[in-house]
Write an enzyme that holds these catalytic residues in place. Sequence first.
Site, PDB file in Angstrom:
ATOM      1  N   GLY A 120      38.235  60.623  18.118  1.00  0.00           N
ATOM      2  CA  GLY A 120      38.195  59.173  18.181  1.00  0.00           C
ATOM      3  C   GLY A 120      39.460  58.672  18.842  1.00  0.00           C
ATOM      4  O   GLY A 120      40.432  59.422  18.989  1.00  0.00           O
ATOM      5  N   HIS A 178      39.813  56.794   9.624  1.00  0.00           N
ATOM      6  CA  HIS A 178      41.030  57.085  10.388  1.00  0.00           C
ATOM      7  C   HIS A 178      41.156  56.136  11.576  1.00  0.00           C
ATOM      8  O   HIS A 178      42.227  55.567  11.820  1.00  0.00           O
ATOM      9  CB  HIS A 178      41.000  58.551  10.859  1.00  0.00           C
ATOM     10  CG  HIS A 178      42.155  58.930  11.721  1.00  0.00           C
ATOM     11  ND1 HIS A 178      43.129  59.816  11.324  1.00  0.00           N
ATOM     12  CD2 HIS A 178      42.522  58.520  12.979  1.00  0.00           C
ATOM     13  CE1 HIS A 178      44.041  59.922  12.281  1.00  0.00           C
ATOM     14  NE2 HIS A 178      43.683  59.166  13.310  1.00  0.00           N
ATOM     15  N   GLU A 179      40.050  55.955  12.304  1.00  0.00           N
ATOM     16  CA  GLU A 179      40.121  55.119  13.522  1.00  0.00           C
ATOM     17  C   GLU A 179      40.332  53.647  13.176  1.00  0.00           C
ATOM     18  O   GLU A 179      41.138  52.968  13.822  1.00  0.00           O
ATOM     19  CB  GLU A 179      38.863  55.303  14.375  1.00  0.00           C
ATOM     20  CG  GLU A 179      38.705  56.682  14.980  1.00  0.00           C
ATOM     21  CD  GLU A 179      39.962  57.207  15.638  1.00  0.00           C
ATOM     22  OE1 GLU A 179      40.708  56.416  16.275  1.00  0.00           O
ATOM     23  OE2 GLU A 179      40.242  58.407  15.499  1.00  0.00           O
ATOM     24  N   CYS A 211      46.076  63.436  14.605  1.00  0.00           N
ATOM     25  CA  CYS A 211      45.980  62.187  15.360  1.00  0.00           C
ATOM     26  C   CYS A 211      46.634  62.387  16.720  1.00  0.00           C
ATOM     27  O   CYS A 211      47.716  62.980  16.805  1.00  0.00           O
ATOM     28  CB  CYS A 211      46.703  61.080  14.591  1.00  0.00           C
ATOM     29  SG  CYS A 211      46.679  59.477  15.416  1.00  0.00           S
ATOM     30  N   LEU A 212      45.997  61.863  17.761  1.00  0.00           N
ATOM     31  CA  LEU A 212      46.578  61.990  19.104  1.00  0.00           C
ATOM     32  C   LEU A 212      47.905  61.256  19.212  1.00  0.00           C
ATOM     33  O   LEU A 212      48.706  61.558  20.093  1.00  0.00           O
ATOM     34  CB  LEU A 212      45.595  61.464  20.152  1.00  0.00           C
ATOM     35  CG  LEU A 212      44.290  62.270  20.289  1.00  0.00           C
ATOM     36  CD1 LEU A 212      43.327  61.552  21.229  1.00  0.00           C
ATOM     37  CD2 LEU A 212      44.562  63.685  20.770  1.00  0.00           C
ATOM     38  N   HIS A 258      43.839  52.487  12.374  1.00  0.00           N
ATOM     39  CA  HIS A 258      44.726  52.205  13.515  1.00  0.00           C
ATOM     40  C   HIS A 258      44.760  50.706  13.837  1.00  0.00           C
ATOM     41  O   HIS A 258      45.791  50.187  14.280  1.00  0.00           O
ATOM     42  CB  HIS A 258      44.249  52.950  14.766  1.00  0.00           C
ATOM     43  CG  HIS A 258      44.698  54.374  14.846  1.00  0.00           C
ATOM     44  ND1 HIS A 258      46.023  54.740  14.918  1.00  0.00           N
ATOM     45  CD2 HIS A 258      43.992  55.528  14.893  1.00  0.00           C
ATOM     46  CE1 HIS A 258      46.114  56.061  14.994  1.00  0.00           C
ATOM     47  NE2 HIS A 258      44.902  56.565  14.978  1.00  0.00           N
ATOM     48  N   GLN A 260      46.006  52.618  20.497  1.00  0.00           N
ATOM     49  CA  GLN A 260      46.700  53.869  20.841  1.00  0.00           C
ATOM     50  C   GLN A 260      46.952  53.992  22.341  1.00  0.00           C
ATOM     51  O   GLN A 260      47.753  54.833  22.755  1.00  0.00           O
ATOM     52  CB  GLN A 260      45.896  55.083  20.371  1.00  0.00           C
ATOM     53  CG  GLN A 260      45.804  55.224  18.859  1.00  0.00           C
ATOM     54  CD  GLN A 260      44.969  56.422  18.484  1.00  0.00           C
ATOM     55  OE1 GLN A 260      43.767  56.316  18.329  1.00  0.00           O
ATOM     56  NE2 GLN A 260      45.601  57.589  18.360  1.00  0.00           N
TER      57      GLN A 260
END
Length: 191
Positions: free
Chosen positions: A49, A144-145, A102-103, A148, A54
Amino acid sequence: MAVLPIAHVGHPVLRQRAREVTLEELRTPELQQFIDDLVETMHHANGAGLAAIQIHRAIRIVALEVKDNPRYPYKPNIPLTVLVNPVLEPLTAETFLNYEGCLSVPNLRGEVPRFTELSVKALDRHGAPVERVVRGITAGTYQHEVDHLDGNLFLDRVVDTRSLATWDQFKEHHEAAFVERVRAIVARSGS
Ligand code: NI
């Protein structure tokens, strides 16, 4: 389409509250192009995701997709999904411990409690309403997404900081046990 740079932990943009997107701006070619770039950037980085914030744009849009993901080989597949202004409501108090990465947090993973069942309300990329219920590991990915969009990282929700691990150490010492847990969750919740 373009692959855009991903903000890393410490960048102030990741701590902002992303703002809602209006239908008018969603329908602009510029924003549709941005959504294509969001998806392409997620694919390029093998993310499960990616939130707009981000890639340095603090608006409430997330992309999700899991298709035999090399970063998360045990995750059940999720079809390509773009959510605009998503709102999540837990449908149960039950949680499970998800081992997340996480990226925006390079080379670190940790255990985070996530609700096992959620209702999702959002718009799709064309402004049509989306309503669904998600469960299990997939519900963890959604949480999680959407975190953000409120300036939260999985790091903020790690209860036991002793679970933190680099990706190599996760693979060597924690993955086998976690994959067993994932199998049990998927068997119970279907995803
Ligand atoms: Ni993330």
